[in-house]
Design an enzyme around this catalytic site. Structure first.
Site, PDB file in Angstrom:
ATOM      1  N   ASP A   1      48.675  33.668  42.096  1.00 20.37           N
ATOM      2  CA  ASP A   1      49.546  32.654  42.689  1.00 20.37           C
ATOM      3  C   ASP A   1      49.359  32.525  44.200  1.00 20.37           C
ATOM      4  O   ASP A   1      49.759  31.515  44.779  1.00 20.37           O
ATOM      5  CB  ASP A   1      51.014  32.967  42.391  1.00 20.37           C
ATOM      6  CG  ASP A   1      51.370  32.756  40.932  1.00 20.37           C
ATOM      7  OD1 ASP A   1      50.598  32.073  40.234  1.00 20.37           O
ATOM      8  OD2 ASP A   1      52.406  33.284  40.489  1.00 20.37           O
ATOM      9  N   TRP A   2      48.742  33.546  44.838  1.00 21.77           N
ATOM     10  CA  TRP A   2      48.631  33.504  46.300  1.00 21.77           C
ATOM     11  C   TRP A   2      47.381  34.180  46.869  1.00 21.77           C
ATOM     12  O   TRP A   2      46.978  33.882  48.005  1.00 21.77           O
ATOM     13  CB  TRP A   2      49.851  34.177  46.937  1.00 21.77           C
ATOM     14  CG  TRP A   2      49.927  35.664  46.636  1.00 21.77           C
ATOM     15  CD1 TRP A   2      50.459  36.252  45.543  1.00 21.77           C
ATOM     16  CD2 TRP A   2      49.415  36.733  47.449  1.00 21.77           C
ATOM     17  NE1 TRP A   2      50.312  37.619  45.599  1.00 21.77           N
ATOM     18  CE2 TRP A   2      49.687  37.938  46.769  1.00 21.77           C
ATOM     19  CE3 TRP A   2      48.769  36.788  48.676  1.00 21.77           C
ATOM     20  CZ2 TRP A   2      49.319  39.188  47.268  1.00 21.77           C
ATOM     21  CZ3 TRP A   2      48.402  38.032  49.189  1.00 21.77           C
ATOM     22  CH2 TRP A   2      48.683  39.216  48.489  1.00 21.77           C
TER      23      TRP A   2
ATOM     24  N   ASN B   1      49.700  45.402  56.247  1.00 20.31           N
ATOM     25  CA  ASN B   1      51.066  45.034  56.599  1.00 20.31           C
ATOM     26  C   ASN B   1      51.829  46.305  56.945  1.00 20.31           C
ATOM     27  O   ASN B   1      51.479  47.400  56.498  1.00 20.31           O
ATOM     28  CB  ASN B   1      51.751  44.296  55.439  1.00 20.31           C
ATOM     29  CG  ASN B   1      52.913  43.429  55.877  1.00 20.31           C
ATOM     30  OD1 ASN B   1      53.323  43.456  57.046  1.00 20.31           O
ATOM     31  ND2 ASN B   1      53.478  42.660  54.951  1.00 20.31           N
TER      32      ASN B   1
ATOM     33  N   ASP C   1      56.654  41.216  57.199  1.00 16.37           N
ATOM     34  CA  ASP C   1      56.154  39.995  57.844  1.00 16.37           C
ATOM     35  C   ASP C   1      55.214  40.307  58.996  1.00 16.37           C
ATOM     36  O   ASP C   1      55.178  39.584  59.991  1.00 16.37           O
ATOM     37  CB  ASP C   1      57.310  39.118  58.336  1.00 16.37           C
ATOM     38  CG  ASP C   1      58.186  38.616  57.206  1.00 16.37           C
ATOM     39  OD1 ASP C   1      57.662  38.438  56.096  1.00 16.37           O
ATOM     40  OD2 ASP C   1      59.400  38.428  57.434  1.00 16.37           O
ATOM     41  N   ARG C   2      54.429  41.373  58.835  1.00 20.04           N
ATOM     42  CA  ARG C   2      53.469  41.746  59.883  1.00 20.04           C
ATOM     43  C   ARG C   2      52.049  41.744  59.307  1.00 20.04           C
ATOM     44  O   ARG C   2      51.251  42.632  59.573  1.00 20.04           O
ATOM     45  CB  ARG C   2      53.812  43.116  60.459  1.00 20.04           C
ATOM     46  CG  ARG C   2      55.184  43.197  61.132  1.00 20.04           C
ATOM     47  CD  ARG C   2      55.390  44.542  61.811  1.00 20.04           C
ATOM     48  NE  ARG C   2      56.669  44.603  62.507  1.00 20.04           N
ATOM     49  CZ  ARG C   2      57.772  45.161  62.014  1.00 20.04           C
ATOM     50  NH1 ARG C   2      57.750  45.722  60.797  1.00 20.04           N
ATOM     51  NH2 ARG C   2      58.887  45.174  62.700  1.00 20.04           N
TER      52      ARG C   2
ATOM     53  N   GLN D   1      43.987  42.659  53.629  1.00 18.85           N
ATOM     54  CA  GLN D   1      45.276  42.375  54.263  1.00 18.85           C
ATOM     55  C   GLN D   1      46.015  43.685  54.489  1.00 18.85           C
ATOM     56  O   GLN D   1      46.168  44.492  53.572  1.00 18.85           O
ATOM     57  CB  GLN D   1      46.118  41.447  53.399  1.00 18.85           C
ATOM     58  CG  GLN D   1      47.532  41.208  53.955  1.00 18.85           C
ATOM     59  CD  GLN D   1      48.284  40.147  53.200  1.00 18.85           C
ATOM     60  OE1 GLN D   1      48.020  38.959  53.361  1.00 18.85           O
ATOM     61  NE2 GLN D   1      49.227  40.552  52.363  1.00 18.85           N
TER      62      GLN D   1
ATOM     63  N   ASP E   1      50.498  49.087  54.190  1.00 25.89           N
ATOM     64  CA  ASP E   1      49.748  48.460  53.100  1.00 25.89           C
ATOM     65  C   ASP E   1      48.277  48.233  53.427  1.00 25.89           C
ATOM     66  O   ASP E   1      47.946  47.730  54.512  1.00 25.89           O
ATOM     67  CB  ASP E   1      50.321  47.074  52.779  1.00 25.89           C
ATOM     68  CG  ASP E   1      51.705  47.121  52.173  1.00 25.89           C
ATOM     69  OD1 ASP E   1      52.097  48.182  51.671  1.00 25.89           O
ATOM     70  OD2 ASP E   1      52.389  46.080  52.205  1.00 25.89           O
TER      71      ASP E   1
ATOM     72  N   ARG F   1      55.429  30.418  61.962  1.00 26.54           N
ATOM     73  CA  ARG F   1      56.373  31.384  61.377  1.00 26.54           C
ATOM     74  C   ARG F   1      57.337  31.945  62.408  1.00 26.54           C
ATOM     75  O   ARG F   1      58.477  32.282  62.071  1.00 26.54           O
ATOM     76  CB  ARG F   1      55.611  32.532  60.722  1.00 26.54           C
ATOM     77  CG  ARG F   1      54.855  32.178  59.474  1.00 26.54           C
ATOM     78  CD  ARG F   1      54.088  33.377  58.943  1.00 26.54           C
ATOM     79  NE  ARG F   1      54.971  34.433  58.472  1.00 26.54           N
ATOM     80  CZ  ARG F   1      54.555  35.655  58.154  1.00 26.54           C
ATOM     81  NH1 ARG F   1      53.275  35.972  58.277  1.00 26.54           N
ATOM     82  NH2 ARG F   1      55.406  36.556  57.725  1.00 26.54           N
TER      83      ARG F   1
ATOM     84  N   GLU G   1      45.800  45.872  51.180  1.00 30.63           N
ATOM     85  CA  GLU G   1      45.689  45.009  50.008  1.00 30.63           C
ATOM     86  C   GLU G   1      44.353  44.275  50.077  1.00 30.63           C
ATOM     87  O   GLU G   1      44.071  43.577  51.054  1.00 30.63           O
ATOM     88  CB  GLU G   1      46.843  44.005  49.936  1.00 30.63           C
ATOM     89  CG  GLU G   1      48.186  44.645  49.639  1.00 30.63           C
ATOM     90  CD  GLU G   1      49.310  43.635  49.531  1.00 30.63           C
ATOM     91  OE1 GLU G   1      50.122  43.741  48.600  1.00 30.63           O
ATOM     92  OE2 GLU G   1      49.362  42.725  50.389  1.00 30.63           O
TER      93      GLU G   1
ATOM     94  N   GLU H   1      56.809  51.053  54.832  1.00 31.39           N
ATOM     95  CA  GLU H   1      55.625  50.834  54.000  1.00 31.39           C
ATOM     96  C   GLU H   1      54.428  50.517  54.883  1.00 31.39           C
ATOM     97  O   GLU H   1      54.543  49.817  55.894  1.00 31.39           O
ATOM     98  CB  GLU H   1      55.887  49.675  53.038  1.00 31.39           C
ATOM     99  CG  GLU H   1      54.805  49.411  52.029  1.00 31.39           C
ATOM    100  CD  GLU H   1      55.224  48.370  50.995  1.00 31.39           C
ATOM    101  OE1 GLU H   1      54.328  47.633  50.530  1.00 31.39           O
ATOM    102  OE2 GLU H   1      56.421  48.298  50.658  1.00 31.39           O
TER     103      GLU H   1
END
Length: 297
Positions: free
Chosen positions: A198-199, A124, A132-133, A122, A107, A282, A109, A105
């Site tokens: 939510d985020w 990814n 997680d990139r 964002q 992305d 992380r 965003e 994938e």
């Protein structure tokens, strides 16, 4: 099948071959709405209908579309105009994704904001199910005032994320470091708008103001120079052949130019607000691909 599309081209048959002549056609000839169809609009007169697509979000559902066929390698992009005003909590997405269990994938965003605050983009990368990139940047223009181009160049050596004519991120083939590369899974093109309160904005502290609904993001000028893979045909071998004869697979496209290197340095210095490569909370050690994906000063 290699071809060029601009929102969009008709597929001429169901066998594998390279398209040399294309025609403009309506959006729904190459895409379909995969959720929230009653929230999708096609503005314009009869001649323009289907060339611009507006995805809308309200407090019941968002909306989205997907390409009818997946692609392997290529130069893929479209123009977007994002939600204006107080868009806090909204997420407008444009991405490529495969349908494998361990999927790939890429992305884009766009994270909504309070009125007057800059938009956050964002990006990814998922390879064989591992993401997680995340990287986040502030855009250096107002993406709600006009359409801007967002694209991907994807070949055997690297993947470039583009905003207009600027490279904002690169992901190199690092299979020699044990990092799976996106080199065999065809990916569909998706776009959507949805509620991420939510985020998405200030870590979820800023919620969606539903008094502003419906929220709308607009898409147009989908362009691709790539290779289509049909679900009922084994076209992948043809895509590898196409890769080495295409503009996106030539030596000059498989490495960064000096201008692109300077653009990446400028983005890294001026606009990056989060980078997984520097997130020591992380990751105990820096992910190995990071040393290759940012230019070294």
């Amino acid at each position: 099948m290699g071809h060029k599309m601009k929102l969009a081209f008709a597929f001429l048959c169901f066998t594998s071959f390279f398209v040399t002549v294309a025609r403009a056609s309506a959006f729904w000839e190459d895409f379909y709405v995969n959720f929230g169809d009653w929230m999708v609009e096609y503005p314009g007169d009869e001649l323009e209908a289907g060339n611009i697509v507006d995805l809308r979000l309200d407090n019941t559902t968002g909306s989205g579309f997907r390409s009818k066929y997946p692609f392997l390698y290529g130069h893929i992009g479209m123009k977007l105009k994002l939600v204006g005003g107080n868009s806090a909590g909204t997420v407008t997405s444009y991405y490529l994704a495969s349908k494998f269990e361990k999927w790939c994938e890429l992305d884009f965003e766009f994270l909504g904001n309070k009125s007057g605050e800059p938009y956050i983009l964002q990006t990814n990368v998922f390879s064989e199910g591992k993401g997680d990139r995340e990287q986040r940047i502030f855009l250096w223009f107002d993406p709600t005032k006009d359409y801007h181009y967002y694209g991907i160049i994807w070949n055997q050596d690297l993947i470039q994320f583009l905003v207009d004519d600027t490279v904002i991120r690169v992901f190199h083939n690092s299979k020699d470091l044990g990092i799976p590369y996106l080199d065999y899974q065809p990916m569909y093109v998706y776009s959507s708008i949805w509620n991420g309160e939510d985020w998405a904005t200030c870590g979820g502290k800023e919620k969606t103001d539903w008094s502003q609904q419906p929220f709308a993001a607009s898409y147009k000028d989908f362009e691709i120079d790539s290779c289509t893979v049909h679900e009922d045909h084994n076209d992948i071998h043809d895509c590898y052949q196409k890769l080495y004869s295409s503009s996106y697979g030539q030596p000059e496209a498989r490495k960064l130019s000096q201008k692109q290197i300077q653009d990446l340095k400028r983005i890294q210095y001026n606009y990056v607000i989060y980078d997984y490569c520097t997130d020591a909370k992380r990751f105990n050690t820096t992910p190995p691909e990071c040393s290759r994906n940012w230019p070294q000063y």
